[in-house]
Scaffold this active site. Structure first.
Site, PDB file in Angstrom:
ATOM      1  N   LYS A 247       0.489   2.948  -6.794  1.00 28.01           N
ATOM      2  CA  LYS A 247      -0.168   2.204  -7.874  1.00 28.01           C
ATOM      3  C   LYS A 247      -1.294   3.026  -8.498  1.00 28.01           C
ATOM      4  CE  LYS A 247      -0.944  -1.266  -5.060  1.00 28.01           C
ATOM      5  NZ  LYS A 247      -0.236  -0.743  -3.880  1.00 28.01           N
TER       6      LYS A 247
ATOM      7  N   HIS B 169      18.941   0.360  25.896  1.00 28.42           N
ATOM      8  CA  HIS B 169      18.989   0.216  24.437  1.00 28.42           C
ATOM      9  C   HIS B 169      20.070   1.127  23.851  1.00 28.42           C
ATOM     10  CE1 HIS B 169      15.362  -2.151  24.066  1.00 28.42           C
ATOM     11  NE2 HIS B 169      14.545  -1.190  24.472  1.00 28.42           N
TER      12      HIS B 169
ATOM     13  N   THR C  20       2.554   2.624  -2.430  1.00 29.59           N
ATOM     14  CA  THR C  20       3.724   2.697  -3.296  1.00 29.59           C
ATOM     15  C   THR C  20       3.432   3.462  -4.583  1.00 29.59           C
ATOM     16  OG1 THR C  20       3.117   0.468  -3.965  1.00 29.59           O
ATOM     17  CG2 THR C  20       5.014   0.686  -2.513  1.00 29.59           C
TER      18      THR C  20
ATOM     19  N   PRO D 280       0.823  -1.208   0.000  1.00 31.37           N
ATOM     20  CA  PRO D 280       0.000   0.000   0.000  1.00 31.37           C
ATOM     21  C   PRO D 280       0.859   1.261   0.000  1.00 31.37           C
ATOM     22  CG  PRO D 280      -0.706  -1.507   1.729  1.00 31.37           C
ATOM     23  CD  PRO D 280       0.542  -2.076   1.148  1.00 31.37           C
TER      24      PRO D 280
ATOM     25  N   GLU E 214      15.342   2.668  28.335  1.00 33.69           N
ATOM     26  CA  GLU E 214      15.741   3.271  27.062  1.00 33.69           C
ATOM     27  C   GLU E 214      17.248   3.489  26.989  1.00 33.69           C
ATOM     28  OE1 GLU E 214      13.677   3.044  24.885  1.00 33.69           O
ATOM     29  OE2 GLU E 214      11.804   3.003  26.005  1.00 33.69           O
TER      30      GLU E 214
HETATM   31  P1  ADP Z   1      -1.368   2.865  -3.750  1.00 31.83           P
HETATM   32  O1  ADP Z   1      -2.429   2.968  -4.785  1.00 31.83           O
HETATM   33  O2  ADP Z   1      -0.181   2.063  -4.186  1.00 31.83           O
HETATM   34  O3  ADP Z   1      -1.831   2.454  -2.399  1.00 31.83           O
HETATM   35  P2  ADP Z   1      -1.335   5.684  -4.086  1.00 31.83           P
HETATM   36  O4  ADP Z   1      -1.077   5.810  -5.523  1.00 31.83           O
HETATM   37  O5  ADP Z   1      -2.739   5.832  -3.638  1.00 31.83           O
HETATM   38  O6  ADP Z   1      -0.760   4.324  -3.529  1.00 31.83           O
HETATM   39  O7  ADP Z   1      -0.401   6.723  -3.309  1.00 31.83           O
HETATM   40  C1  ADP Z   1      -0.918   7.680  -2.424  1.00 31.83           C
HETATM   41  C2  ADP Z   1      -0.198   8.986  -2.549  1.00 31.83           C
HETATM   42  O8  ADP Z   1       1.167   8.854  -2.182  1.00 31.83           O
HETATM   43  C3  ADP Z   1      -0.151   9.511  -3.967  1.00 31.83           C
HETATM   44  O9  ADP Z   1      -1.294  10.257  -4.256  1.00 31.83           O
HETATM   45  C4  ADP Z   1       1.096  10.369  -3.964  1.00 31.83           C
HETATM   46  O10 ADP Z   1       0.845  11.631  -3.415  1.00 31.83           O
HETATM   47  C5  ADP Z   1       1.998   9.615  -3.016  1.00 31.83           C
HETATM   48  N1  ADP Z   1       2.902   8.708  -3.744  1.00 31.83           N
HETATM   49  C6  ADP Z   1       2.929   7.374  -3.637  1.00 31.83           C
HETATM   50  N2  ADP Z   1       3.880   6.844  -4.434  1.00 31.83           N
HETATM   51  C7  ADP Z   1       4.444   7.876  -5.082  1.00 31.83           C
HETATM   52  C8  ADP Z   1       5.474   7.966  -6.058  1.00 31.83           C
HETATM   53  N3  ADP Z   1       6.105   6.881  -6.516  1.00 31.83           N
HETATM   54  N4  ADP Z   1       5.812   9.191  -6.517  1.00 31.83           N
HETATM   55  C9  ADP Z   1       5.185  10.288  -6.059  1.00 31.83           C
HETATM   56  N5  ADP Z   1       4.199  10.262  -5.149  1.00 31.83           N
HETATM   57  C10 ADP Z   1       3.830   9.080  -4.648  1.00 31.83           C
HETATM   58 ZN    ZN Z   2      12.445  -1.343  24.742  1.00 34.78          ZN
END
Ligand code: ADP
Ligand code: ZN
Length: 641
Positions: free
Chosen positions: A224, A443, A222, A220, A440
């Site tokens: 798409k 760590h 990325t 999610p 902490e």
């Molecule tokens: P997915 O459909 O993979 O869940 P989205 O396309 O909905 O992701 O991404 C949500 C938002 O995050 C986009 O509208 C954009 O603002 C940002 N975003 C995500 N990936 C990119 C990318 N590769 N380049 C620029 N902006 C991105």
């Molecule tokens: Zn801890």
């Protein structure tokens, strides 16, 4: 700090939501109360009230100056002749439509008014109740509506028969490839789709079959959806979108009719692009039993397949679907002529993150000291959406602090906010604060003293939302994260660091005082150690992978039917190896902390005073006590201004 605490916290949140709705109900009834009391409100605000006959006697004696009759409320207010003007009028109960009273007043020549309908009439009460009823009903409707967002929720009943298409259409998306950064390979692969949409005749003229469906596979956030929009934008065609979860309805047949509607509209606007998000919601393996062999879903899926098969050679529709679970998809979806092209959309690497940060900082004011390179280095594992969110959070913080431009400070705070949670007010000086500080620093000290690990970025005991009492944070080497090349030594040190919190607590407060604060640390330890033994061949069991992928961690894993591929006997050995690794690391952690107890106490003292110590400051204190050289972080090269 701890999963356990976090879970408790989320309970707290749920309970407070409940409490809030209770409070709502209560304030509702408080409203009703005030509505009712308006009825007789006047009755008690005079000190002495007299009887009706006394009142008549007073009129006849000529003692009354002025009378206001409130028939609807059954009272009269009167002022006496000898009363001073700043005294409140007095009240008396009267009968309805009382000719005797009027007669008496007339006779004595008393000045009187009949007040027809003042604010205190019964109508007010009735109206208030009606209003209340209305508010309650709309609240109820709102709840139903909301729950209808979940597929098959009870609110669907309200929509019965209204199988209106729930897809969205954008004539032009306004997004192009320039807005998508960091996923160059996917972009390149999809460049071709743009050409198909733009000049389909060129391909069909020489008999090439244009692909109908492309499946985008990735975690999610990325990008798409963004990518699909960019394709439509580049090709200059309309963009239709729907989410798989919106197909799935309570009533059989609704999803299928939505699919039909969608493709009917799409055909009218061809060439165009149809985007189906979360296709796994409809496209799961049929009869797999997940979700209980849903009839409705199968019908919807079948309709989708029928529509895609029905495309003639060049209808000019290309369907792009997105999922992060390709493993659960029905194989029929992946056959030639359907989603036969699959494009991976990976989490961005350092260069990708830099590109995405550049895209999203275009419209933001960045301070002189900001280096996007440094931010990209600090954010391995962030998705495009997470990076966009990070910059936005930083911009919000900047505005709230009334600054002109975003500085590194806001970026740092925003990173903590999106990764760990909102910072809360510091704890009072209690034993808990001491315990957290020792935990902490435990760590943090190991991050600093161990040789094969990444250096400390900061340690803090300012609590965060979600039950985090404090944290110690490393600057991970981004190359290692991006490439995934973790050495055995690094992993062992990481386990020691995780155990350092608990080790420090035990060393200082004793076994009996140990808290649940380390539970998430211990989970991480268990996971790492298991991976080392079963997957990475890093134990005495030899260089062999006993399991293919870790469960659920990797989104491509078929986690719903994964099982270990070894015998009971082996399982016992695996457990023994894991225990050996953990015991060894724990002893190491205890030893390091015991040998540096003075240093530990000193650091805790500083932390309790300052509440947050950054890495450099921490190392400065360490160097005063520790004679061996400690490793220094290789800081990202900042541009020389
Ligand atoms: P997915 O459909 O993979 O869940 P989205 O396309 O909905 O992701 O991404 C949500 C938002 O995050 C986009 O509208 C954009 O603002 C940002 N975003 C995500 N990936 C990119 C990318 N590769 N380049 C620029 N902006 C991105
Ligand atoms: Zn801890």
């Amino acid at each position: 700090m701890s999963k356990g605490l976090r879970a408790l916290q989320s309970w707290g949140a749920k309970l407070s939501v409940l409490a809030m709705s209770l409070a709502l109900v209560q304030s509702g009834s408080a409203l009703a109360q005030s509505g009712f009391s308006g009825w007789g409100s006047g009755q008690n605000n005079t000190a002495e009230s007299i009887s009706y006959s006394d009142f008549l006697a007073k009129i006849e004696a000529g003692n009354i100056e002025q009378v206001d009759i409130y028939e609807s409320r059954g009272i009269a207010e009167y002022t006496l002749k000898n009363q001073s003007s700043d005294e409140a009028p007095q009240q008396v109960r009267i009968f309805e439509r009382d000719p005797e009273l009027i007669e008496a007043l007339r006779q004595q020549g008393v000045n009187f008014n009949q007040v027809p309908n003042d604010g205190g009439s019964p109508w007010v009460g009735i109206l208030t109740q009606l209003l209340l009823g209305f508010i309650l009903i709309s609240l109820l409707l709102m709840f139903l509506r909301r729950s209808s967002n979940a597929p098959g929720g009870p609110g669907q009943i309200l929509n019965f028969g209204k199988s209106r298409a729930r897809f969205h259409m954008e004539a032009s998306t306004g997004v192009n490839f320039g807005d998508v950064a960091g996923i160059e390979e996917a972009k390149e692969e999809l460049q071709e789709v743009v050409t198909f949409l733009k000049q389909s005749e060129k391909f069909t003229a020489i008999g090439a079959r244009i692909p109908r469906g492309v499946l985008l596979i990735g975690a999610p956030g990325t990008g798409k959806t963004l990518l699909a929009k960019a394709i439509a934008g580049e090709a200059g065609v309309p963009f239709f979108s729907i989410s798989g979860s919106e197909f799935v309805e309570m009533f059989v047949g609704v999803g299928a009719s939505r699919v039909r509607d969608l493709f009917k509209k799409a055909k009218e606007s061809a060439p165009c692009l149809v985007f189906i998000d979360e296709i796994d919601a409809v496209g799961r393996q049929r009869g797999a039993g997940i979700g209980g062999g849903n009839d409705e879903r199968e019908q919807t899926l079948n309709q989708l397949l029928t529509e895609m098969d029905g495309f003639e050679g060049n209808t000019g529709i290309i369907v792009i679907a997105a999922t992060n679970r390709p493993d659960v998809l029905d194989t029929a979806l992946l056959r030639p002529g359907r989603f036969d092209r699959q494009v991976m959309v990976d989490l961005p690497t350092y260069k990708g993150r830099l590109g995405i940060l550049e895209v999203h900082s275009r419209d933001k004011k960045l301070g002189e000291d900001i280096s996007l390179e440094a931010i990209a280095r600090r954010t391995p594992g962030f998705s495009g959406a997470a990076l966009a969110n990070l910059l936005n959070e930083a911009a919000i913080l900047t505005a709230r602090r009334r600054k002109e431009a975003i500085t590194t400070l806001e970026i740092e705070d925003a990173i903590d906010r999106v990764t760990i949670g909102m910072s809360m007010t510091p704890l009072m000086d209690t034993k808990k604060k001491w315990l957290i500080a020792y935990h902490e620093v435990g760590h943090a000290l190991l991050m600093t003293l161990l040789k094969n690990t990444d250096p400390l970025n900061k340690v803090t005991i300012i609590p965060r939302s979600g039950g985090v009492g404090g944290f110690a944070q490393q600057v991970f080497d981004e190359e290692r994260v991006d490439s995934g090349l973790y050495s055995r030594a690094w992993l062992m040190d990481q386990i020691k660091i995780y155990l350092g919190g608990r080790a420090s607590e035990v060393e200082v407060f004793g076994d009996a005082e140990v808290t649940i604060g380390a539970s998430s640390d211990l989970q991480a330890v268990g996971k790492l150690a298991r991976e080392m033994v079963t997957r990475l061949g890093m134990s005495d069991l030899g260089h062999v992978a006993l399991e293919s992928e870790s469960n659920g961690d990797v989104f491509l894993g078929r986690d719903w039917n994964s099982r270990s591929e070894y015998s009971e006997d082996m399982a016992v050995k695996v457990d023994r190896e894991i225990r050996e690794i953990v015991t060894h690391c724990y002893e190491e952690a205890r030893r390091l902390i015991r040998e540096n107890r003075d240093l530990l106490d000193k650091l805790v003292e500083v932390l309790l005073e300052k509440e947050t110590i950054d890495g450099d400051e921490f190392r400065t204190v360490v160097k005063q006590y520790y004679t061996d050289p400690i490793k220094e972080p290789v800081l990202p090269q900042l541009p020389v201004a």
